[in-house]
Enzyme design. Sequence first.
Site, PDB file in Angstrom:
ATOM      1  N   VAL A 283       5.993   1.946   5.735  1.00  0.00           N
ATOM      2  CA  VAL A 283       5.044   1.896   4.953  1.00  0.00           C
ATOM      3  C   VAL A 283       3.952   1.583   4.517  1.00  0.00           C
ATOM      4  O   VAL A 283       3.032   1.902   5.599  1.00  0.00           O
ATOM      5  CB  VAL A 283       5.063   2.159   3.216  1.00  0.00           C
ATOM      6  CG1 VAL A 283       4.269   3.069   3.017  1.00  0.00           C
ATOM      7  CG2 VAL A 283       6.595   3.625   3.377  1.00  0.00           C
ATOM      8  N   HIS A 284       4.299   0.220   5.060  1.00  0.00           N
ATOM      9  CA  HIS A 284       2.932  -0.091   5.534  1.00  0.00           C
ATOM     10  C   HIS A 284       2.502  -0.640   6.417  1.00  0.00           C
ATOM     11  O   HIS A 284       1.722  -0.405   6.431  1.00  0.00           O
ATOM     12  CB  HIS A 284       3.349  -2.149   5.234  1.00  0.00           C
ATOM     13  CG  HIS A 284       1.855  -3.033   5.122  1.00  0.00           C
ATOM     14  ND1 HIS A 284       1.603  -2.890   4.684  1.00  0.00           N
ATOM     15  CD2 HIS A 284       2.588  -3.992   6.373  1.00  0.00           C
ATOM     16  CE1 HIS A 284       0.282  -4.493   5.315  1.00  0.00           C
ATOM     17  NE2 HIS A 284       1.457  -4.888   6.345  1.00  0.00           N
ATOM     18  N   ALA A 285       3.332  -0.487   7.691  1.00  0.00           N
ATOM     19  CA  ALA A 285       2.894  -0.259   8.885  1.00  0.00           C
ATOM     20  C   ALA A 285       1.990   1.131   9.403  1.00  0.00           C
ATOM     21  O   ALA A 285       1.143   1.093  10.432  1.00  0.00           O
ATOM     22  CB  ALA A 285       4.188   0.144  10.595  1.00  0.00           C
TER      23      ALA A 285
END
Length: 105
Positions: free
Chosen positions: A74-76
């Site tokens: 999700v961060h990516a």
Amino acid sequence: MDQEAVVMDIIVNAGEARSLCYEALAAARQQHYPLAREHLQQAKACLNRAHLTQTQLIEADQGEGKIKMTLVMVHAQDHLMTTILAHELVAEMVTMYENMAADRG
């Protein structure tokens, strides 16, 4: 598909693109427009690499939840999307700086 390597590829390329965007903005503030455009082109190349990786991930998942979703994934994705937005906005700002300089003559 090594998910960790895929995630890192997206993050690294998006991060490099973001840095180049802000270098472009700094160059435009100093009226170095060719350098600003060069940085934007380099940023776009990094974004294209990150987006290709993202596309391969989406294709591997096939909309069936085959790829495990993790917080780092999700961060990516968030990192990539915000960098795409930064690129679009910085490109507009570089154009604005160029136009303002041309208007001042």
